[in-house]
Design a protein around this motif. Sequence first.
Motif, PDB file in Angstrom:
ATOM      1  N   ALA A  59       0.804  -1.225   0.000  1.00  0.00           N
ATOM      2  CA  ALA A  59       0.000   0.000   0.000  1.00  0.00           C
ATOM      3  C   ALA A  59       0.840   1.278   0.000  1.00  0.00           C
ATOM      4  O   ALA A  59       1.956   1.313   0.507  1.00  0.00           O
ATOM      5  N   PHE A  60       0.227   2.316  -0.565  1.00  0.00           N
ATOM      6  CA  PHE A  60       0.704   3.689  -0.491  1.00  0.00           C
ATOM      7  C   PHE A  60      -0.414   4.522   0.142  1.00  0.00           C
ATOM      8  O   PHE A  60      -1.598   4.219  -0.042  1.00  0.00           O
ATOM      9  N   ARG A  61      -0.033   5.575   0.862  1.00  0.00           N
ATOM     10  CA  ARG A  61      -1.028   6.511   1.409  1.00  0.00           C
ATOM     11  C   ARG A  61      -0.717   7.894   0.860  1.00  0.00           C
ATOM     12  O   ARG A  61       0.432   8.345   0.882  1.00  0.00           O
ATOM     13  N   ILE A  62      -1.746   8.590   0.398  1.00  0.00           N
ATOM     14  CA  ILE A  62      -1.587   9.991   0.035  1.00  0.00           C
ATOM     15  C   ILE A  62      -1.489  10.757   1.348  1.00  0.00           C
ATOM     16  O   ILE A  62      -2.402  10.687   2.172  1.00  0.00           O
ATOM     17  N   GLN A  63      -0.365  11.435   1.560  1.00  0.00           N
ATOM     18  CA  GLN A  63      -0.108  12.104   2.827  1.00  0.00           C
ATOM     19  C   GLN A  63      -0.966  13.360   2.991  1.00  0.00           C
ATOM     20  O   GLN A  63      -1.266  14.043   2.015  1.00  0.00           O
ATOM     21  N   GLY A  64      -1.317  13.631   4.234  1.00  0.00           N
ATOM     22  CA  GLY A  64      -2.103  14.816   4.552  1.00  0.00           C
ATOM     23  C   GLY A  64      -3.586  14.532   4.493  1.00  0.00           C
ATOM     24  O   GLY A  64      -4.027  13.436   4.168  1.00  0.00           O
ATOM     25  N   VAL A  65      -4.336  15.551   4.826  1.00  0.00           N
ATOM     26  CA  VAL A  65      -5.794  15.457   4.789  1.00  0.00           C
ATOM     27  C   VAL A  65      -6.262  16.043   3.467  1.00  0.00           C
ATOM     28  O   VAL A  65      -5.953  17.191   3.138  1.00  0.00           O
ATOM     29  N   LEU A  66      -6.999  15.242   2.709  1.00  0.00           N
ATOM     30  CA  LEU A  66      -7.523  15.692   1.427  1.00  0.00           C
ATOM     31  C   LEU A  66      -8.880  16.339   1.636  1.00  0.00           C
ATOM     32  O   LEU A  66      -9.789  15.716   2.181  1.00  0.00           O
ATOM     33  N   ASP A  67      -9.008  17.548   1.204  1.00  0.00           N
ATOM     34  CA  ASP A  67     -10.286  18.257   1.290  1.00  0.00           C
ATOM     35  C   ASP A  67     -11.279  17.616   0.329  1.00  0.00           C
ATOM     36  O   ASP A  67     -10.915  17.218  -0.785  1.00  0.00           O
TER      37      ASP A  67
END
Length: 121
Positions: A59-67
Amino acid sequence: MEIKRIEQDFSVCRVEDYSKVFLEDKYCFTGKTDEENSLVCITGNVPDNAVSREDGWKAFRIQGVLDFSMIGVLAEIASLLAEKKISIFVISTYNTDYILTKAESYERAADALERAGYCVV
């Protein structure tokens, strides 16, 4: 945009119910419909009431909180990986998105993302 590697091995499963799922695990994703109880979890923690499972995911995670107003983030990544013939399994949470690939495609996916300008850490 920064994309983080998650080093654990994952499994995608169908389970009879969630009674044996280790919900306190660092990564545990569930989905329930009128047809199934789905689970994505660390491979070593697949419960013994799994009806079916597919191992071998990374897995990969897109870092930060996506609006929620952000448009096309996943579509861009999915298209990029599809061009490289890399299939994906996506999980969206309240904060962000996770992109899973089969283990044998993981390094090619990381390379493709980096070449497209993503910072893969």
